[in-house]
Design a protein around this motif. Structure first.
Motif, PDB file in Angstrom:
ATOM      1  N   ALA A  53       0.843  -1.196   0.000  1.00  0.00           N
ATOM      2  CA  ALA A  53       0.000   0.000   0.000  1.00  0.00           C
ATOM      3  C   ALA A  53       0.879   1.247   0.000  1.00  0.00           C
ATOM      4  O   ALA A  53       2.072   1.187   0.296  1.00  0.00           O
ATOM      5  N   GLU A  54       0.230   2.360  -0.308  1.00  0.00           N
ATOM      6  CA  GLU A  54       0.935   3.639  -0.387  1.00  0.00           C
ATOM      7  C   GLU A  54       0.046   4.723   0.213  1.00  0.00           C
ATOM      8  O   GLU A  54      -1.181   4.660   0.091  1.00  0.00           O
ATOM      9  N   ASP A  55       0.680   5.726   0.843  1.00  0.00           N
ATOM     10  CA  ASP A  55      -0.111   6.835   1.369  1.00  0.00           C
ATOM     11  C   ASP A  55      -0.059   8.017   0.393  1.00  0.00           C
ATOM     12  O   ASP A  55       0.604   7.954  -0.643  1.00  0.00           O
ATOM     13  N   GLY A  56      -0.747   9.086   0.732  1.00  0.00           N
ATOM     14  CA  GLY A  56      -0.828  10.255  -0.142  1.00  0.00           C
ATOM     15  C   GLY A  56       0.486  10.978  -0.342  1.00  0.00           C
ATOM     16  O   GLY A  56       0.628  11.765  -1.279  1.00  0.00           O
ATOM     17  N   SER A  57       1.451  10.706   0.508  1.00  0.00           N
ATOM     18  CA  SER A  57       2.772  11.342   0.386  1.00  0.00           C
ATOM     19  C   SER A  57       3.769  10.471  -0.379  1.00  0.00           C
ATOM     20  O   SER A  57       4.932  10.831  -0.492  1.00  0.00           O
ATOM     21  N   GLY A  58       3.320   9.320  -0.853  1.00  0.00           N
ATOM     22  CA  GLY A  58       4.204   8.430  -1.598  1.00  0.00           C
ATOM     23  C   GLY A  58       4.968   7.433  -0.742  1.00  0.00           C
ATOM     24  O   GLY A  58       5.820   6.703  -1.261  1.00  0.00           O
TER      25      GLY A  58
END
Length: 158
Positions: A53-58
């Motif tokens: 998975a990845e968050d909005g900040s990369g």
């Protein structure tokens, strides 16, 4: 055989509700579901190598779960094959009934430092021992994941 049929029905219901996304043991899928909902992470396709998975900040997350059982109390997480693709290990220990025992966000450098290479499988072994939570850069997220489980039990939508 009736119990196995019930198991199939339960797994299908979990898949249809989006809690799991494979036909494998549900522990890993449940861990991914909980972390993604707790931290607004975007899951990668199942075929993505090295992170889940990845968050909005990369920031990229490798997500692992382990179900502890009275017959097997091992805290060894599933194999880590690639350290280059993720920056944070999101790990959760479930009890026998899939309640959250402990959960943490662990920076990759700590995971690498505490892992050992297993030549036979060409992978790294990481044991989620209690003293991991004592590391300064580790974030205890047990309460956050328990909150998601509570919402699931209360049948609240995500």
């Amino acid at each position: 055989m009736e119990l196995l049929s019930l198991h199939v029905g339960i797994m299908e219901e979990l898949w249809q509700s989006g809690i799991i996304r494979t036909a494998n043991n549900p522990t890993g899928d449940l861990a991914e579901f909980l972390f993604c909902h707790a931290f607004s992470l975007v899951q990668t396709p199942n075929s993505e190598k090295g992170f889940d998975a990845e968050d909005g900040s990369g920031n990229r997350y490798q997500i692992k779960g382990r179900r502890l059982h009275r017959r097997n109390k091992s805290r060894q997480l599933s194999a880590i094959r690639d350290f280059s693709s993720f920056g944070i290990l999101a790990a959760v220990l479930f009890d026998e009934k899939y309640d959250i025992e402990r959960a943490a966000l662990i920076p990759k450098d700590i995971v690498l430092e505490r892992s050992s290479f297993v030549e036979q499988t060409n992978s790294y072994k990481f044991i989620l021992a209690d003293n991991v939570w004592e590391e300064k850069k580790v974030t205890d997220v047990t309460g956050k994941l328990r909150g998601i489980v509570t919402r699931l039990r209360d049948n609240r939508e995500f």
